[in-house]
Design a protein around this motif. Structure first.
Motif, PDB file in Angstrom:
ATOM      1  N   ALA A 160       1.251  -5.001   6.737  1.00  0.00           N
ATOM      2  CA  ALA A 160       0.829  -3.853   5.925  1.00  0.00           C
ATOM      3  C   ALA A 160       0.057  -4.319   4.696  1.00  0.00           C
ATOM      4  O   ALA A 160      -0.994  -3.769   4.346  1.00  0.00           O
ATOM      5  CB  ALA A 160       2.047  -3.030   5.516  1.00  0.00           C
ATOM      6  N   ARG A 161       0.570  -5.353   4.041  1.00  0.00           N
ATOM      7  CA  ARG A 161      -0.118  -5.876   2.859  1.00  0.00           C
ATOM      8  C   ARG A 161      -1.495  -6.409   3.228  1.00  0.00           C
ATOM      9  O   ARG A 161      -2.487  -6.154   2.536  1.00  0.00           O
ATOM     10  CB  ARG A 161       0.725  -6.983   2.209  1.00  0.00           C
ATOM     11  N   TYR A 162      -1.587  -7.143   4.334  1.00  0.00           N
ATOM     12  CA  TYR A 162      -2.883  -7.693   4.747  1.00  0.00           C
ATOM     13  C   TYR A 162      -3.853  -6.577   5.141  1.00  0.00           C
ATOM     14  O   TYR A 162      -5.047  -6.657   4.858  1.00  0.00           O
ATOM     15  CB  TYR A 162      -2.692  -8.658   5.919  1.00  0.00           C
ATOM     16  N   HIS A 163      -3.316  -5.538   5.791  1.00  0.00           N
ATOM     17  CA  HIS A 163      -4.179  -4.425   6.227  1.00  0.00           C
ATOM     18  C   HIS A 163      -4.885  -3.781   5.035  1.00  0.00           C
ATOM     19  O   HIS A 163      -6.089  -3.497   5.098  1.00  0.00           O
ATOM     20  CB  HIS A 163      -3.337  -3.390   6.964  1.00  0.00           C
ATOM     21  N   PHE A 164      -4.148  -3.546   3.964  1.00  0.00           N
ATOM     22  CA  PHE A 164      -4.729  -2.881   2.796  1.00  0.00           C
ATOM     23  C   PHE A 164      -5.426  -3.861   1.844  1.00  0.00           C
ATOM     24  O   PHE A 164      -6.370  -3.490   1.151  1.00  0.00           O
ATOM     25  CB  PHE A 164      -3.646  -2.113   2.036  1.00  0.00           C
ATOM     26  N   PHE A 165      -4.936  -5.111   1.838  1.00  0.00           N
ATOM     27  CA  PHE A 165      -5.474  -6.101   0.890  1.00  0.00           C
ATOM     28  C   PHE A 165      -5.690  -7.439   1.623  1.00  0.00           C
ATOM     29  O   PHE A 165      -4.957  -8.412   1.395  1.00  0.00           O
ATOM     30  CB  PHE A 165      -4.513  -6.299  -0.285  1.00  0.00           C
ATOM     31  N   PRO A 166      -6.704  -7.529   2.488  1.00  0.00           N
ATOM     32  CA  PRO A 166      -6.907  -8.760   3.266  1.00  0.00           C
ATOM     33  C   PRO A 166      -7.195  -9.977   2.397  1.00  0.00           C
ATOM     34  O   PRO A 166      -6.996 -11.119   2.834  1.00  0.00           O
ATOM     35  CB  PRO A 166      -8.112  -8.416   4.154  1.00  0.00           C
ATOM     36  N   GLU A 167      -7.640  -9.771   1.159  1.00  0.00           N
ATOM     37  CA  GLU A 167      -7.938 -10.905   0.282  1.00  0.00           C
ATOM     38  C   GLU A 167      -6.683 -11.697  -0.080  1.00  0.00           C
ATOM     39  O   GLU A 167      -6.773 -12.839  -0.564  1.00  0.00           O
ATOM     40  CB  GLU A 167      -8.635 -10.427  -0.997  1.00  0.00           C
ATOM     41  N   VAL A 168      -5.498 -11.130   0.159  1.00  0.00           N
ATOM     42  CA  VAL A 168      -4.263 -11.830  -0.175  1.00  0.00           C
ATOM     43  C   VAL A 168      -4.121 -13.111   0.627  1.00  0.00           C
ATOM     44  O   VAL A 168      -3.496 -14.074   0.177  1.00  0.00           O
ATOM     45  CB  VAL A 168      -3.036 -10.909   0.054  1.00  0.00           C
ATOM     46  N   LYS A 169      -4.734 -13.167   1.804  1.00  0.00           N
ATOM     47  CA  LYS A 169      -4.597 -14.338   2.674  1.00  0.00           C
ATOM     48  C   LYS A 169      -5.190 -15.581   2.038  1.00  0.00           C
ATOM     49  O   LYS A 169      -4.668 -16.687   2.207  1.00  0.00           O
ATOM     50  CB  LYS A 169      -5.263 -14.053   4.025  1.00  0.00           C
ATOM     51  N   THR A 170      -6.252 -15.436   1.298  1.00  0.00           N
ATOM     52  CA  THR A 170      -6.907 -16.589   0.683  1.00  0.00           C
ATOM     53  C   THR A 170      -6.690 -16.676  -0.823  1.00  0.00           C
ATOM     54  O   THR A 170      -6.622 -17.769  -1.383  1.00  0.00           O
ATOM     55  CB  THR A 170      -8.429 -16.538   0.963  1.00  0.00           C
ATOM     56  N   LYS A 171      -6.564 -15.529  -1.487  1.00  0.00           N
ATOM     57  CA  LYS A 171      -6.491 -15.541  -2.949  1.00  0.00           C
ATOM     58  C   LYS A 171      -5.076 -15.386  -3.498  1.00  0.00           C
ATOM     59  O   LYS A 171      -4.836 -15.650  -4.685  1.00  0.00           O
ATOM     60  CB  LYS A 171      -7.377 -14.430  -3.521  1.00  0.00           C
ATOM     61  N   GLY A 172      -4.153 -14.928  -2.658  1.00  0.00           N
ATOM     62  CA  GLY A 172      -2.781 -14.798  -3.106  1.00  0.00           C
ATOM     63  C   GLY A 172      -2.499 -13.502  -3.854  1.00  0.00           C
ATOM     64  O   GLY A 172      -3.378 -12.657  -4.044  1.00  0.00           O
ATOM     65  N   MET A 173      -1.273 -13.366  -4.302  1.00  0.00           N
ATOM     66  CA  MET A 173      -0.820 -12.134  -4.930  1.00  0.00           C
ATOM     67  C   MET A 173      -1.489 -11.867  -6.277  1.00  0.00           C
ATOM     68  O   MET A 173      -1.539 -10.730  -6.737  1.00  0.00           O
ATOM     69  CB  MET A 173       0.695 -12.169  -5.123  1.00  0.00           C
ATOM     70  N   THR A 174      -2.026 -12.894  -6.927  1.00  0.00           N
ATOM     71  CA  THR A 174      -2.635 -12.679  -8.241  1.00  0.00           C
ATOM     72  C   THR A 174      -3.899 -11.829  -8.155  1.00  0.00           C
ATOM     73  O   THR A 174      -4.332 -11.261  -9.163  1.00  0.00           O
ATOM     74  CB  THR A 174      -2.986 -14.024  -8.898  1.00  0.00           C
ATOM     75  N   ALA A 175      -4.484 -11.726  -6.944  1.00  0.00           N
ATOM     76  CA  ALA A 175      -5.697 -10.923  -6.777  1.00  0.00           C
ATOM     77  C   ALA A 175      -5.383  -9.457  -6.487  1.00  0.00           C
ATOM     78  O   ALA A 175      -6.298  -8.640  -6.379  1.00  0.00           O
ATOM     79  CB  ALA A 175      -6.543 -11.505  -5.644  1.00  0.00           C
TER      80      ALA A 175
END
Length: 475
Positions: A160-175
């Motif tokens: 769910a987190r990746y679906h809405f915020f795919p940038e988390v995979k490379t940039k992490g939670m700070t993004a």
């Protein structure tokens, strides 16, 4: 085995007079395994009897991976076991020099088709069957088997987190903005644990955050209660939220035409946790995360390790499913469920589920009739969970209030201690919210009969009859 009639799984224990048939069947299984192990250490043995995925899917020499509605006979189950070994990789052979091969046969490699052809296809077939039962179309749906419902729920939050915020995979939670999840007070603790593991935080309901995920529970752990899935789905659709249904415990009811109505709306979920090792009776561990959006698992988790997932192999590499999981090697949890489905058929699972809920109904009716027991809830159980107190004679005339609750809280632990020492029965207890310690009886073994339920009540009453809890002034 009699030539007139080939025995079915139903003829094994706990069937009446099923002991000889069970012994014979297990001896044949042992013979199959011994033959396989001995053959594996011969240098003349092939490491692999290779077939392309479509060939195994279509069936070879009577070996069919498809799941039946009716149970297969025991002879066919033995054939299924032999063929599972025949078409798999013999990892124990002396010439299996893959860098991960060991000197003993094992059943947990599941990252590529080349090292686990049969089990990769078994997983695909089981997941498609479960997705069909949930109510998803053939064009949608993905999933993976993983070690337990906690991991399945973790996958749902991760996706769910990746679906809405795919940038988390490379940039992490700070993004990302501060995220929150919604769940009920009676949901499984693994939802909070998932938030903690993924860096979202268990204390995550904060004003100004971005809601993205709702967990609905189909069969709560203690009460066996079901959230109103359609009503929750309406809210999620109107606000664009990911709806996950944790049906780890309640998913088995989907196998029953009589009881699947309790999960109405589950087809509207974006992901579903379903644990066959609970109501369906598969051995631990056997849990699946079903995902409605095909390809999301791979996009979220893929790392393209070149030493495993080469794209120039001579077979269809879409069957190399390991890169869509958090793990790499996994236990072959699918085999036990696949073989059980062959043995019981869909109708056998339905009968099993119905029997467990009938036992719960019987216990509920018995408790209503007895003055020495008190139900936690007066309404009929939704699942096979039945919660109740035993009231010893010393408490039966006490008025409701804090002192009675204090003394009643000590009753269940004392009975449980006596029960464990005698060793003739087992039942759990716990407090919950404002409810002091109560017994929680959960039926998942279809071999349990009404006389066993009656025995349990008599055993509790016998062990608890003379219990006397001291008053506060005596302490």
């Amino acid at each position: 085995m009699s030539p007139e009639r080939v025995p079915l799984c139903l003829d094994l224990l706990p069937a009446l007079r099923g002991e000889d048939t069970t012994k014979s069947f297990f001896q044949e299984l042992v013979n199959i395994l011994l033959s396989y192990v001995c053959k594996s250490f011969r240098r003349s043995s092939k490491v692999l009897d290779f077939h392309h995925p479509h060939q195994l899917r279509e069936g070879l020499e009577g070996f069919s991976l498809e799941l039946p509605d009716q149970p297969e006979n025991l002879e066919q189950l033995l054939v299924d076991c032999r063929d599972t070994l025949k078409y798999g990789v013999k990892t124990g052979t002396v010439r299996a020099v893959d860098c991960f091969a060991e000197n003993v046969p094992k059943m947990y490699y599941r990252f590529t088709y080349e090292v686990s052809p049969v089990f990769i296809l078994m997983e695909e077939i089981l997941l498609r069957k479960m997705q069909e039962i949930v109510g998803w179309s053939e064009e949608e749906g993905d999933g993976v088997f993983c070690p337990g419902g906690t991991m399945s729920n973790l996958y749902s939050v991760l996706l769910a987190r990746y679906h809405f915020f795919p940038e988390v995979k490379t940039k992490g939670m700070t993004a990302l903005p501060r995220l929150i999840l919604f769940t009920s007070a009676h949901s499984h603790y693994s939802v909070k644990k998932s938030a903690a593991v993924l860096g979202i935080g268990s204390d995550n309901v904060v004003v100004g955050c971005v809601p993205f995920y709702v967990n609905a529970t189909a069969g709560t752990t203690v009460y066996g209660a079901f959230d109103p899935l359609n009503a929750i789905a309406d809210i999620c659709e109107s606000h664009g939220l990911w709806l996950h249904v944790d049906a780890a415990w309640g998913g088995g009811l989907l196998m029953s035409k009589r009881h699947r109505v309790k999960l109405q709306g589950i087809e509207r979920a974006w992901s579903v946790t379903w644990n066959p090792h609970k109501m369906m009776g598969a051995p631990l561990q056997c849990s699946a995360i079903l995902v409605k959006k095909r390809g999301l698992l791979k996009d979220c988790n893929q790392m393209c390790a070149e030493y495993l997932f080469q794209t120039d192999k001579h077979y269809d590499t879409s069957y190399d499913t390991g890169d869509k999981t958090i793990q790499c090697g996994r236990h072959v949890d699918v085999f036990k469920l696949w073989l059980m489905w062959k043995a019981k058929g869909s109708e056998g699972f339905e009968s099993q589920v119905n029997k467990c809920l009938e036992n719960a109904e019987h216990l509920f009716d018995k408790l209503k009739q007895r003055p020495d027991f008190e139900l936690v809830f007066k309404s009929e159980p939704e699942h096979s969970n039945v919660c109740f107190w035993y009231i010893p004679p010393s408490l039966r005339n006490m008025s409701p209030g804090p002192e009675r609750n204090r003394r009643l809280h000590e009753v269940a632990p004392k009975i449980k201690a006596k029960m464990m020492e005698q060793g003739m029965a087992m039942i759990g207890y716990q407090p919950l919210g404002d409810k002091v310690n109560f017994f929680r009886c959960v039926f998942s073994n279809p071999a349990t009969q009404t006389e066993d339920v009656d025995y349990l009540l008599e055993e509790i009453a016998s062990l608890g009859h003379d219990i006397c809890i001291r008053t506060e002034t005596d302490l």
